[in-house]
Enzyme design. Structure first.
Site, PDB file in Angstrom:
ATOM      1  N   ASP A   8      34.251  66.438  76.526  1.00 44.13           N
ATOM      2  CA  ASP A   8      34.218  67.659  77.965  1.00 44.13           C
ATOM      3  C   ASP A   8      36.036  67.638  77.661  1.00 44.13           C
ATOM      4  OD1 ASP A   8      35.021  67.874  80.694  1.00 44.13           O
ATOM      5  OD2 ASP A   8      36.491  66.412  81.213  1.00 44.13           O
ATOM      6  N   LEU A   9      36.899  68.192  77.572  1.00 44.08           N
ATOM      7  CA  LEU A   9      38.413  68.962  77.668  1.00 44.08           C
ATOM      8  C   LEU A   9      39.004  68.002  78.655  1.00 44.08           C
ATOM      9  CD1 LEU A   9      40.350  70.173  75.591  1.00 44.08           C
ATOM     10  CD2 LEU A   9      40.125  72.116  77.326  1.00 44.08           C
ATOM     11  N   ASP A  10      39.343  68.867  79.931  1.00 42.95           N
ATOM     12  CA  ASP A  10      40.423  67.994  80.411  1.00 42.95           C
ATOM     13  C   ASP A  10      40.379  66.834  81.373  1.00 42.95           C
ATOM     14  OD1 ASP A  10      42.404  67.623  82.364  1.00 42.95           O
ATOM     15  OD2 ASP A  10      40.818  68.360  84.354  1.00 42.95           O
ATOM     16  N   THR A  16      44.854  67.907  81.164  1.00 45.37           N
ATOM     17  CA  THR A  16      45.833  69.794  82.053  1.00 45.37           C
ATOM     18  C   THR A  16      45.457  69.163  83.294  1.00 45.37           C
ATOM     19  OG1 THR A  16      43.047  70.412  81.628  1.00 45.37           O
ATOM     20  CG2 THR A  16      44.893  71.358  80.434  1.00 45.37           C
ATOM     21  N   LYS A  44      39.009  66.718  89.630  1.00 48.47           N
ATOM     22  CA  LYS A  44      38.616  67.563  88.359  1.00 48.47           C
ATOM     23  C   LYS A  44      36.948  66.834  88.131  1.00 48.47           C
ATOM     24  CE  LYS A  44      41.865  63.613  87.398  1.00 48.47           C
ATOM     25  NZ  LYS A  44      42.783  62.572  86.827  1.00 48.47           N
ATOM     26  N   SER A 115      33.225  72.378  78.703  1.00 48.26           N
ATOM     27  CA  SER A 115      34.548  72.170  79.976  1.00 48.26           C
ATOM     28  C   SER A 115      33.769  73.179  80.312  1.00 48.26           C
ATOM     29  CB  SER A 115      35.490  72.405  79.069  1.00 48.26           C
ATOM     30  OG  SER A 115      36.498  72.662  80.151  1.00 48.26           O
ATOM     31  N   ALA A 116      34.316  72.545  81.485  1.00 44.31           N
ATOM     32  CA  ALA A 116      34.030  73.082  83.458  1.00 44.31           C
ATOM     33  C   ALA A 116      34.875  74.837  82.787  1.00 44.31           C
ATOM     34  CB  ALA A 116      34.082  72.755  84.042  1.00 44.31           C
ATOM     35  N   LYS A 146      28.195  71.244  85.758  1.00 45.96           N
ATOM     36  CA  LYS A 146      28.337  70.111  86.014  1.00 45.96           C
ATOM     37  C   LYS A 146      28.480  69.513  86.903  1.00 45.96           C
ATOM     38  CE  LYS A 146      31.342  69.280  82.047  1.00 45.96           C
ATOM     39  NZ  LYS A 146      32.476  68.799  81.504  1.00 45.96           N
ATOM     40  N   GLU A 171      33.063  61.885  78.437  1.00 42.65           N
ATOM     41  CA  GLU A 171      33.426  62.793  79.874  1.00 42.65           C
ATOM     42  C   GLU A 171      34.362  61.420  80.517  1.00 42.65           C
ATOM     43  OE1 GLU A 171      33.302  64.432  82.067  1.00 42.65           O
ATOM     44  OE2 GLU A 171      32.493  66.175  81.259  1.00 42.65           O
ATOM     45  N   ASP A 172      35.004  62.369  81.192  1.00 40.79           N
ATOM     46  CA  ASP A 172      36.162  61.208  81.989  1.00 40.79           C
ATOM     47  C   ASP A 172      35.536  61.609  83.650  1.00 40.79           C
ATOM     48  OD1 ASP A 172      37.215  64.167  82.312  1.00 40.79           O
ATOM     49  OD2 ASP A 172      38.216  63.361  83.470  1.00 40.79           O
TER      50      ASP A 172
END
Ligand code: B16
Ligand code: MG
Length: 223
Positions: A8-10, A16, A44, A115-116, A146, A171-172
């Site tokens: 995942d990115l953020d 971010t 998030k 990422s979303a 997601k 994933e966070d």
């Protein structure tokens, strides 16, 4: 055996969320209400339009705007957000991420970013880490968000049809771990075990974490 590592990115590669927060808070202020950091936790991993609905709910303004007005608000927020992220620098990459990614790749495991965010391209360019991922799937490429597994299943397909059971997702967000499991993949939570209860394994972040350790632990869990 793990052959694909999906990130995942953020909240995993970079934080971010703080820029999303500044931009959403600015929109809330324009609408005449406050928006706290605790409220921001609810956004998030959530899509842009769903985030707007949550924000309006916090301000007691749900149901007051037409779909077109909501589109305009989301666009205004995104304009501010893009201003903030356009100034990001590589030292904002979260601690331990780069050595971890390099270790994964050196182990012959393919890497993907899922990422979303529709702004993934700008963020990767600012951080200069695009070439560390064999595939990128972002919010412009999926129709379901997601906890639907679409984003991660697309990653696995782009990696050359790596079977889902041989992929691990980092994933966070709770919805992200749910998405990993819905797709038949391993889900490693990045954050707190109290929040990420469903994850196969939880790490606080990547600092001091070795890929081989994670890989060996996952191999003891049958998919
Ligand atoms: P955008 P991730 C998600 O990124 C963020 O966590 C979430 O807060 C945001 O609303 C979503 O991207 C959409 O972002 O407005 O830039 O398209 O965690 O899936 O990397
Ligand atoms: Mg995230």
């Amino acid at each position: 055996m793990i052959r694909g590592a999906l990130f995942d990115l953020d909240g995993v590669i970079v934080d971010t969320a703080k820029y999303h927060y500044l931009a959403w808070r600015r929109l809330a202020a324009e609408l005449g209400f406050g928006f706290s950091e605790a409220d921001n936790e609810r956004l998030k991993g959530v899509s842009r339009m769903r985030s707007l609905d949550i924000l309006l709910e916090v301000g007691g303004m749900q149901g007051r705007f037409s779909p077109q007005e909501k589109e305009e608000m989301a666009e205004r927020k995104n304009g501010w957000y893009v201003e903030y992220i356009s100034r990001m620098t590589p030292d904002e990459i979260l601690p331990g991420v780069l050595p971890f990614l390099e270790e994964v790749r050196a182990d012959g495991v393919r890497t993907a970013l899922g990422s979303a965010s529709k702004n993934t391209g700008i963020i990767l360019a600012r951080l200069g880490i695009g070439e560390l991922f064999d595939a990128v799937v972002d919010g412009t490429m999926v129709s379901r968000t997601k906890p639907d597994p679409e984003v991660f299943l697309k990653c696995a397909a782009l990696l050359g049809d790596v079977p889902a059971g041989e992929c691990v997702v980092f994933e966070d967000a709770v919805a992200g771990i749910e998405a990993a499991h819905a797709g038949g993949m391993y889900g490693v939570g990045v954050g707190s075990p109290e929040v990420l209860k469903e994850a196969d394994l939880v790490i606080p972040g990547f600092a001091g974490i070795e890929w081989t350790e994670i890989r060996n632990q996952l191999n003891t869990i049958r998919k």
